[in-house]
Design a protein around this motif. Sequence first.
Motif, PDB file in Angstrom:
ATOM      1  N   SER A 140       5.421  11.245   4.519  1.00 23.07           N
ATOM      2  CA  SER A 140       4.115  10.627   5.009  1.00 23.07           C
ATOM      3  C   SER A 140       3.510  11.343   6.055  1.00 23.07           C
ATOM      4  CB  SER A 140       4.345   9.137   5.108  1.00 23.07           C
ATOM      5  OG  SER A 140       3.260   8.658   5.648  1.00 23.07           O
ATOM      6  N   TYR A 180      -4.053   3.646  -4.308  1.00 25.18           N
ATOM      7  CA  TYR A 180      -2.953   3.666  -3.570  1.00 25.18           C
ATOM      8  C   TYR A 180      -2.840   1.742  -3.243  1.00 25.18           C
ATOM      9  CZ  TYR A 180      -3.627   8.454  -2.786  1.00 25.18           C
ATOM     10  OH  TYR A 180      -3.719   9.843  -2.731  1.00 25.18           O
ATOM     11  N   ARG A 181      -3.824   1.197  -3.504  1.00 23.55           N
ATOM     12  CA  ARG A 181      -3.937  -0.152  -3.059  1.00 23.55           C
ATOM     13  C   ARG A 181      -3.435  -1.235  -3.965  1.00 23.55           C
ATOM     14  NH1 ARG A 181      -6.501  -0.676   1.521  1.00 23.55           N
ATOM     15  NH2 ARG A 181      -5.809  -2.547   1.838  1.00 23.55           N
ATOM     16  N   ILE A 224       3.625   6.585  -7.413  1.00 21.02           N
ATOM     17  CA  ILE A 224       2.016   6.306  -7.798  1.00 21.02           C
ATOM     18  C   ILE A 224       2.132   6.093  -9.504  1.00 21.02           C
ATOM     19  CG2 ILE A 224       0.081   7.804  -8.368  1.00 21.02           C
ATOM     20  CD1 ILE A 224      -0.079   8.648  -5.493  1.00 21.02           C
ATOM     21  N   ARG A 261       0.871  -1.183   0.108  1.00 18.73           N
ATOM     22  CA  ARG A 261       0.110   0.056   0.061  1.00 18.73           C
ATOM     23  C   ARG A 261       0.935   1.303  -0.097  1.00 18.73           C
ATOM     24  NH1 ARG A 261      -2.344   3.327   4.199  1.00 18.73           N
ATOM     25  NH2 ARG A 261      -1.436   2.017   5.699  1.00 18.73           N
ATOM     26  N   LEU A 262       0.520   2.174  -0.897  1.00 15.36           N
ATOM     27  CA  LEU A 262       1.027   3.558  -0.990  1.00 15.36           C
ATOM     28  C   LEU A 262       0.790   4.440   0.306  1.00 15.36           C
ATOM     29  CD1 LEU A 262       0.997   4.011  -4.779  1.00 15.36           C
ATOM     30  CD2 LEU A 262       2.744   2.912  -3.281  1.00 15.36           C
ATOM     31  N   TYR A 263       1.610   5.353   0.406  1.00 11.36           N
ATOM     32  CA  TYR A 263       1.255   6.601   1.310  1.00 11.36           C
ATOM     33  C   TYR A 263       0.002   7.146   0.692  1.00 11.36           C
ATOM     34  CZ  TYR A 263       5.457   5.350   4.328  1.00 11.36           C
ATOM     35  OH  TYR A 263       6.040   4.486   5.189  1.00 11.36           O
ATOM     36  N   GLU A 264      -1.051   7.410   1.477  1.00 10.71           N
ATOM     37  CA  GLU A 264      -2.142   7.966   0.831  1.00 10.71           C
ATOM     38  C   GLU A 264      -2.102   9.703   0.985  1.00 10.71           C
ATOM     39  OE1 GLU A 264      -5.722   6.443   1.428  1.00 10.71           O
ATOM     40  OE2 GLU A 264      -5.194   4.411   1.416  1.00 10.71           O
ATOM     41  N   TYR A 296      -1.503  14.529  -2.309  1.00  9.42           N
ATOM     42  CA  TYR A 296      -1.779  13.297  -2.385  1.00  9.42           C
ATOM     43  C   TYR A 296      -1.213  12.185  -3.156  1.00  9.42           C
ATOM     44  CZ  TYR A 296      -5.776  15.662  -0.142  1.00  9.42           C
ATOM     45  OH  TYR A 296      -6.236  16.668   0.740  1.00  9.42           O
ATOM     46  N   GLY A 297       0.154  12.710  -3.599  1.00 13.39           N
ATOM     47  CA  GLY A 297       0.959  11.881  -4.396  1.00 13.39           C
ATOM     48  C   GLY A 297       2.174  12.757  -4.962  1.00 13.39           C
TER      49      GLY A 297
END
Length: 470
Positions: free
Chosen positions: A29, A142-143, A193, A11-14, A65-66
Amino acid sequence: MENGSFSGGFRLYEELELHEFQDKFVIRSKESPSDGFSIGRREGKIEPLSNDTYSTSPYKTSTIYGVVGTIRLLAGTYVLVITSRNEVGNFLGFPVYRVNSMRFLYCNEALKLSTSQEKRDEVYFMTLLRIVESTPGLYFSYRTDITLNLQRRYKLMDGWMTKSIWKQADPRFVWNKNLMEEFIECKLDMFIILLLQGNILNNVFFQTASLELKGSPGTISLISRRCTRRLGTRMWRRGANLEGDTANFIETEQILEIDGFMSSLLQTRGSIPLLWEQIVDLSYKPQLKIINNEETSKVVERHFHDLSQRYGGTLALDLTDKHGDEGQLGTAYALEVENLPNVRYVHFDFHHICGNSNFENLEALYGEISEDFEKQGYFLIDAEGSILEEQKGIIRSNCIDCLDRTNVTQSFLAQKSLNLQLQRIMILAPNDFFSTSENYGKFRTLWAGQGDELSLEYTGTYALKGDLVR
């Protein structure tokens, strides 16, 4: 089926904090503040966080957000970040977001030491970056990776889905592939991302008496993935390049989830894979011109070889007019394709046969290609994850823009496949059809919305036949 089967747990940092200092930008993050990096504003050097990163206080802090990636121009580095987003649907149960706005962080302090000509050149290139900031139709998650279709993803799942999201991806559909290189080198996997240009739509349909859905809700999703290898807008980007990549090449996947089953149908579209162009002038319909080149046959061969390697046997469905410029282009296309292995060329004069919105005449087309279409099949898995069916080939559709006529035809074929899928899992009886249900209107709206989105990306306007599809 468990979502974890598709995510691999990665999972990426959101949500990220952007701290702006006089000499650097710091991105970290929110959920794990010790994880982040800084970017020098003079040369764009990326460094991990250290004890002296916050020796002074930032003059501005905001939420982003990315991080999309970096671009290096003559005298500086520019970091592209996502400043706003909205959740638009899901892919295999995971939230999918659309990019609403982006911003370049300018790390170009070295520009002050440049010559006058270098400064002018840099300013020109910076104006082009503003076009990048407003690119339409960019999606991300992100998932999970949204660039892989269900069949390929499922067959790669053992071990593959535990990799970082950027390592899982189909590079053809990663819009920011070249922008990510520095972040990959710096091993910032949790921040990388993947942006997909295309379209993602979901719709839910429920039981109706005629469908006999046994009380089970179902979901139809459409995911269109636009290839990055020959990007450009209509008129200015036509046909193929010497490698066989075509303009406006799009893989569209229709996913059905119901009663524990999950099925997928893939279709592709793309500009006619010859070397040709359209001379832009003030006329309503600029003239088409075929470019004579000794490499033409190789170009067509490369294009279809790539398709067969990825999807299996190909049915090349040409929807152009039989006469005029389009007719000449279609004839040249047919001559090149006729001797290729694993490719069947079918011409269907859409305007002539389906003129005046007589789309029911597409049944004549289906009569001609149904045997191939049904033999190609679709991908189907049950609640335990067992593969029941695999898609063994692909229909590659084109008109001139690969938008209106193509979208109408693809939606027609998608509905035909949906009948077969629902009958296969006994949600529909053999003589029942999805097209007779009250849910068919939602299905048409879904395909019309996709047509509008893809048209905006290639032409800047909505699809001309969108209302008719609806």
